[in-house]
Design an enzyme around this catalytic site. Sequence first.
Site, short mmCIF file in Angstrom:
data_model
loop_
_atom_site.label_atom_id
_atom_site.label_comp_id
_atom_site.label_asym_id
_atom_site.label_seq_id
_atom_site.Cartn_x
_atom_site.Cartn_y
_atom_site.Cartn_z
N GLU A 1 1.20 12.75 -5.53
CA GLU A 1 2.61 12.34 -5.39
C GLU A 1 3.54 13.55 -5.37
O GLU A 1 4.64 13.48 -4.85
CB GLU A 1 3.01 11.38 -6.53
CG GLU A 1 2.40 10.00 -6.41
CD GLU A 1 3.11 9.09 -5.39
OE1 GLU A 1 4.27 9.36 -5.04
OE2 GLU A 1 2.48 8.10 -4.96
N TYR B 1 0.35 3.94 -11.91
CA TYR B 1 -0.15 2.68 -12.44
C TYR B 1 -1.45 2.88 -13.23
O TYR B 1 -1.80 2.08 -14.09
CB TYR B 1 -0.45 1.71 -11.30
CG TYR B 1 0.75 0.97 -10.72
CD1 TYR B 1 2.05 1.24 -11.12
CD2 TYR B 1 0.55 -0.04 -9.78
CE1 TYR B 1 3.13 0.54 -10.57
CE2 TYR B 1 1.61 -0.75 -9.23
CZ TYR B 1 2.90 -0.45 -9.63
OH TYR B 1 3.94 -1.16 -9.10
N GLY B 2 -2.18 3.93 -12.89
CA GLY B 2 -3.55 4.08 -13.39
C GLY B 2 -3.71 4.30 -14.89
O GLY B 2 -4.82 4.28 -15.40
N CYS C 1 -9.22 4.55 -5.43
CA CYS C 1 -7.76 4.55 -5.54
C CYS C 1 -7.24 4.88 -4.15
O CYS C 1 -7.72 5.83 -3.51
CB CYS C 1 -7.31 5.60 -6.55
SG CYS C 1 -5.54 5.97 -6.49
N THR C 2 -6.27 4.11 -3.68
CA THR C 2 -5.79 4.28 -2.30
C THR C 2 -5.07 5.61 -2.08
O THR C 2 -4.84 6.00 -0.94
CB THR C 2 -4.87 3.12 -1.90
OG1 THR C 2 -3.83 2.99 -2.88
CG2 THR C 2 -5.64 1.81 -1.80
N HIS C 3 -4.72 6.27 -3.17
CA HIS C 3 -4.15 7.62 -3.01
C HIS C 3 -5.21 8.63 -2.54
O HIS C 3 -4.88 9.62 -1.88
CB HIS C 3 -3.60 8.14 -4.35
CG HIS C 3 -2.22 7.66 -4.70
ND1 HIS C 3 -1.96 6.38 -5.08
CD2 HIS C 3 -1.03 8.32 -4.73
CE1 HIS C 3 -0.67 6.26 -5.35
NE2 HIS C 3 -0.08 7.43 -5.14
N THR D 1 -5.84 -0.15 -8.63
CA THR D 1 -5.57 -0.42 -10.04
C THR D 1 -5.09 -1.86 -10.25
O THR D 1 -5.59 -2.57 -11.12
CB THR D 1 -4.51 0.57 -10.56
OG1 THR D 1 -4.94 1.90 -10.25
CG2 THR D 1 -4.32 0.44 -12.05
N ASP E 1 2.07 -0.69 -3.32
CA ASP E 1 1.30 0.26 -4.12
C ASP E 1 2.29 0.91 -5.09
O ASP E 1 3.50 0.66 -5.01
CB ASP E 1 0.64 1.33 -3.21
CG ASP E 1 -0.14 2.36 -4.02
OD1 ASP E 1 -0.89 1.95 -4.94
OD2 ASP E 1 0.00 3.56 -3.78
N SER E 2 1.78 1.77 -5.96
CA SER E 2 2.68 2.47 -6.88
C SER E 2 3.46 3.58 -6.17
O SER E 2 4.45 4.06 -6.69
CB SER E 2 1.87 3.08 -8.01
OG SER E 2 1.01 4.10 -7.48
N CYS F 1 -3.73 -1.20 -3.64
CA CYS F 1 -3.74 -0.50 -4.92
C CYS F 1 -4.99 -0.92 -5.68
O CYS F 1 -5.11 -2.09 -6.07
CB CYS F 1 -2.48 -0.88 -5.71
SG CYS F 1 -2.49 -0.23 -7.38
N1 DGL Z 1 -2.90 3.87 -5.46
C1 DGL Z 1 -3.11 3.06 -6.62
C2 DGL Z 1 -4.56 2.75 -6.79
O1 DGL Z 1 -5.20 2.51 -5.79
C3 DGL Z 1 -2.28 3.42 -7.83
C4 DGL Z 1 -2.55 4.73 -8.47
C5 DGL Z 1 -1.62 5.04 -9.62
O2 DGL Z 1 -0.43 4.84 -9.50
O3 DGL Z 1 -2.12 5.52 -10.66
O4 DGL Z 1 -5.12 2.69 -7.85
#
Ligand code: DGL
Length: 268
Positions: free
Chosen positions: A152, A42-43, A184-186, A75, A10-11, A73
């Site tokens: 983050e 990444y988004g 988004c996994t975050h 994204t 993931d990012s 991730c």
């Molecule tokens: N956790 C990632 C996702 O599911 C990346 C989010 C990011 O870095 O913007 O999209």
Amino acid sequence: MNNKAIGIFDSGVGGLSCVKELLHCLPGEDIKYLGDTLRMPYGVKTIDQLHQCAKDNVDFLQRRDVKLIAAACGTVSSNVPKENMDNLAVPFVDVIKPTVNAALKATKTKRIGIVATPATVKANSMGKRLKEMDSSVEIISVGCTDFVPLIESGHIDDDIIRQSAEGYLAQIKKFGVDTLILGCTHYPIISKVIGEIMGSGVTLIDSGRETAVGIKMTLEKLGLLNAREKGGSTEYFVTNNTDAFDSVAKVFLGEDAHVKSILKGIEE
Ligand code: DGL
């Protein structure tokens, strides 16, 4: 049976929502986790940039001899289809299919919300797949630019994240959904805040958790489960400073991540 590790990328801390479920449902598996914190978020990246990130992350994990790779991730999963990853030499799992399946199973009103990064919302991969699976669903998607940088930097359950979430979720509440995909996994890391705002009538779909379900199903199907039933280990790698990663991991996983290597960029 295959006793090699599972590779996850993931990012940043987002993929920990997948790791958390894996530790629960496949406790015998070894995990190698890569958080590309140097290039996070990444988004807001272009498709070409995301393609490069995915390629580098896959190469990194393959050099560590993993048996399967999961893009935990949303994204990358939405913007870099598996078919476009020409360096991929092991089975691959992404976020889209398991997450969409879980949402369709959960919804009764067929009104589904998606919160995700701007790049995921733009690609609309989850929306398209939902419609392919059930053309009667009605969907509202909202890109939440601020969530990832806030998470983050440790804003997981405070007024700052709450205020930001209230803003993004207002239009979804107005639209009226019974199921909300945390695409988004975050975002599962802030599911307490999101859940409080949406109310108990809305089921939250945790894309990290569902990715873990997808990994388990794939390993079972391919006969690649670890022979061990418990006692697996997890190794964490990040491409930049580990402080924020460590503290979010500690709160979210309830344990120290003990980040093993700080890579100066992905090349190392
Ligand atoms: N956790 C990632 C996702 O599911 C990346 C989010 C990011 O870095 O913007 O999209």
